[in-house]
Design a protein around this motif. Structure first.
Motif, mmCIF file in Angstrom:
data_model
loop_
_atom_site.group_PDB
_atom_site.id
_atom_site.type_symbol
_atom_site.label_atom_id
_atom_site.label_comp_id
_atom_site.label_asym_id
_atom_site.label_seq_id
_atom_site.Cartn_x
_atom_site.Cartn_y
_atom_site.Cartn_z
ATOM 1 N N UNK A 1 0.831 -1.206 0.000
ATOM 2 C CA UNK A 1 0.000 0.000 0.000
ATOM 3 C C UNK A 1 0.865 1.255 0.000
ATOM 4 N N UNK A 2 0.375 2.287 -0.682
ATOM 5 C CA UNK A 2 0.970 3.621 -0.602
ATOM 6 C C UNK A 2 -0.129 4.591 -0.195
ATOM 7 N N UNK A 3 0.195 5.456 0.758
ATOM 8 C CA UNK A 3 -0.784 6.423 1.245
ATOM 9 C C UNK A 3 -0.206 7.828 1.147
ATOM 10 N N UNK A 4 -1.067 8.824 0.925
ATOM 11 C CA UNK A 4 -0.578 10.212 0.885
ATOM 12 C C UNK A 4 0.043 10.636 2.212
ATOM 13 N N UNK A 5 1.007 11.539 2.123
ATOM 14 C CA UNK A 5 1.659 12.171 3.273
ATOM 15 C C UNK A 5 2.548 11.218 4.069
ATOM 16 N N UNK A 6 2.902 10.076 3.475
ATOM 17 C CA UNK A 6 3.757 9.128 4.184
ATOM 18 C C UNK A 6 5.099 8.902 3.491
ATOM 19 N N UNK A 7 5.376 9.675 2.461
ATOM 20 C CA UNK A 7 6.671 9.607 1.780
ATOM 21 C C UNK A 7 6.981 10.993 1.239
ATOM 22 N N UNK A 8 8.168 11.164 0.669
ATOM 23 C CA UNK A 8 8.522 12.488 0.161
ATOM 24 C C UNK A 8 7.562 12.888 -0.958
ATOM 25 N N UNK A 9 7.366 14.164 -1.106
ATOM 26 C CA UNK A 9 6.378 14.696 -2.042
ATOM 27 C C UNK A 9 6.658 14.274 -3.476
ATOM 28 N N UNK A 10 7.925 14.318 -3.879
ATOM 29 C CA UNK A 10 8.263 13.990 -5.264
ATOM 30 C C UNK A 10 7.936 12.537 -5.577
ATOM 31 N N UNK A 11 8.180 11.637 -4.606
ATOM 32 C CA UNK A 11 7.895 10.218 -4.827
ATOM 33 C C UNK A 11 6.390 9.958 -4.823
#
Length: 529
Positions: free
Chosen positions: A185-195
């Motif tokens: 899973x990938x969720x917003x605000x949990x990794x750098x903005x560019x990624x």
């Protein structure tokens, strides 16, 4: 117009070039203080019961306004406006009011909605990361990671699978400088903005070109993109294993206990009461086994699958095994989509505290650039960038070389700001978490421009927004009016207040001189919209 010296000098110049505000005619003088017509009209138009175009209404309001100003004058005579408590409250209000002007709410809402829309889908992906060396680095330190990333990318494009290439690089990495991972899973605000921006823009099966973050170069392959099922709330009864590595017979015993409780639930016994009696999760057991809401990726896999498999509120699962033991789950609530209004505040706070503040405030930044005639000199910036190719901007060698650079870097509102102004700013305010020199410098540069523009705008609030001074004056008078009224009238018994008010007004009229421009009031129609 040119500016010389460091950034703080620019603020003096900004103040010095403020435009003069056109003076409003005087409606009255109270205790030696002039009251402009603009203030009188502003206050009157806020009162729906007042009609300044009507002579009787205007006269009645004039008398009320005079008394209001006399009370404020009385408070000033007692020096209430000089008390630390008063100054603190007024300054805090000024700060809050200024902040309300120094933003673009519509642009902020738009940036927040971009993040909110990403919450509606959940990408799953594979990821190869080629790490940079640790610590502060300059561009030459990134070459090895880039070459590996390009090698991997070309191998994939030539027919090897993403999985094979990722595992190959990760297993061959002696220093563990390559990582291969499968992310469910990938969720917003949990990794750098560019990624995040890249991952959420890709479609299933798509493979990214090597892209840089502060950690290294990344390759992504999107496996799937599913609608976000939302969040669920369940209660559970845990029958825990006696140890981390239970024997088969111990597993069997725990399962039998859990199954017997499950059957009692099916026969009609109360889930919450059984949780209180038998759950080994004593914290949730006390409240009937109820857990907080959670989404995908927040619980261990078997527990999560069972929770999101429920269809109806009140459904109960058979015992579900996890590494902790066997759980019986009951669906308490399911929220398929959280309204924007509920998430807006959390998203805003997260963006404000991270690198995403540039997305959040971009609309306002661009508006100010346009208003202030922003000019950027790329050749001057390129010289600083070449310096950052040799030294990290926090290095003293960077500072001593950069402080001698005197070419104009930007222009705002006819004022030039030079390379060494920016270098000095970086030296005094190293706020970026970026570890690559050119990224670090770019982020600080964006802050440099924003800080100057914001200060310029702050200094011109009175000119650009005529109502700003009125609001501050209204709040100033309001605090004084409250304090003096409380002292003279409101702190006394209710049956005494009317008499005290009348005596106070009589005293004010005798104590403080008042002159009124009656002719102005008589012709006030031509001054109002």
């Amino acid at each position: 117009m040119k500016k010389t010296g460091m950034l703080f000098i620019s603020l003096v110049i900004i103040t010095a070039i403020e435009a003069k505000e056109k003076k409003s005619p005087l409606v009255m003088t109270v205790a030696g203080k002039e009251v402009p017509l603009s203030e009188f009209v502003y206050m009157a138009q806020k009162d729906n019961s007042v009609d300044l175009s009507d002579k009787k209404s205007a006269e009645q309001y004039l008398e009320l306004f005079k008394i209001y100003k006399l009370k404020v004058a009385d408070a000033e005579a007692l020096k209430i406006n000089e008390l630390p408590k008063f100054e603190k409250e007024l300054n805090e209000y000024k700060r809050q009011l200024q902040e309300s002007y120094l933003l673009d709410k519509a642009a902020e809402d738009s940036a927040i909605r971009v993040v909110y829309e990403r919450t509606k889908y959940i990408p799953g992906f594979k990821h190869i990361l080629f790490y940079f060396p640790g610590g502060e680095i300059i561009p030459k330190d990134t070459v090895a990671a880039y070459e590996k990333a390009m090698d991997a990318y070309n191998r994939i494009k030539n027919g090897e699978t993403f999985e094979v290439v990722g595992e190959s690089f990760a297993s061959d990495s002696l220093r563990k400088d390559v990582r291969y991972a499968v992310e469910a899973y990938a969720f917003p605000l949990q990794m750098s903005n560019v990624l995040e921006s890249k991952i959420f823009s890709m479609e299933p099966g798509e493979i990214s070109f090597p892209m840089r973050s502060m950690f290294g170069f990344h390759l992504f392959k999107i496996d799937r993109k599913i609608p976000n099922p939302g969040r669920v709330r369940v209660a559970h009864i845990l029958n825990a294993f006696p140890s981390q590595n239970p024997a088969d017979e111990e597993i069997e015993q725990v399962w039998m206990k859990s199954d017997s409780i499950y059957r009692r639930i099916l026969s009609g016994e109360d889930f919450a009461e059984l949780a209180k009696q038998y759950s080994n999760d004593t914290i949730t057991g006390k409240r009937g086994g109820v857990l907080p809401y959670f989404g995908l990726g927040e619980m261990v896999d078997p527990f999560e699958k069972a929770a999101f498999a429920f269809e109806n509120i009140g459904d109960v699962s058979e015992p579900v095994r996890t590494r902790y033991g066997f759980h019986i789950l009951k669906l308490i609530d399911k929220r398929t989509e959280i309204p924007f209004e509920e998430m807006e505040g959390r998203i805003y706070e997260s963006m404000k505290r991270s690198e995403r503040n540039f997305d959040l405030y971009r609309g306002f930044d661009e508006k100010l650039k346009s208003r202030l005639g922003y000019v950027f000199h790329p050749e001057a910036y390129a010289e600083l960038q070449r310096l950052a190719d040799k030294y990290f901007p926090t290095d003293t060698s960077f500072f001593y070389a950069g402080i001698e650079m005197t070419k104009p870097l930007i222009r705002l509102d006819t004022i030039d700001f030079f390379q060494n102004d920016f270098v000095d700013y970086m030296n005094r305010r190293p706020t970026s978490a970026k570890t690559l020199s050119i990224d670090y410098m770019q982020e600080i540069f964006d802050l440099f421009v924003r800080d100057i523009m914001t200060e310029m705008e702050r200094e011109k609030l009175e000119t650009n927004y005529p109502e700003y001074n009125m609001i501050i004056k209204e709040y100033y008078d309001g605090i004084l009016l409250f304090e003096i009224s409380n002292k003279r009238v409101w702190s006394h018994p209710a049956d005494e207040q009317e008499k005290l008010e009348a005596e106070w007004i009589k005293e004010l009229n005798e104590k403080y001189p008042v002159t009124i421009n009656r002719n102005l009031i008589k012709n006030i129609k031509k001054y109002i919209n």
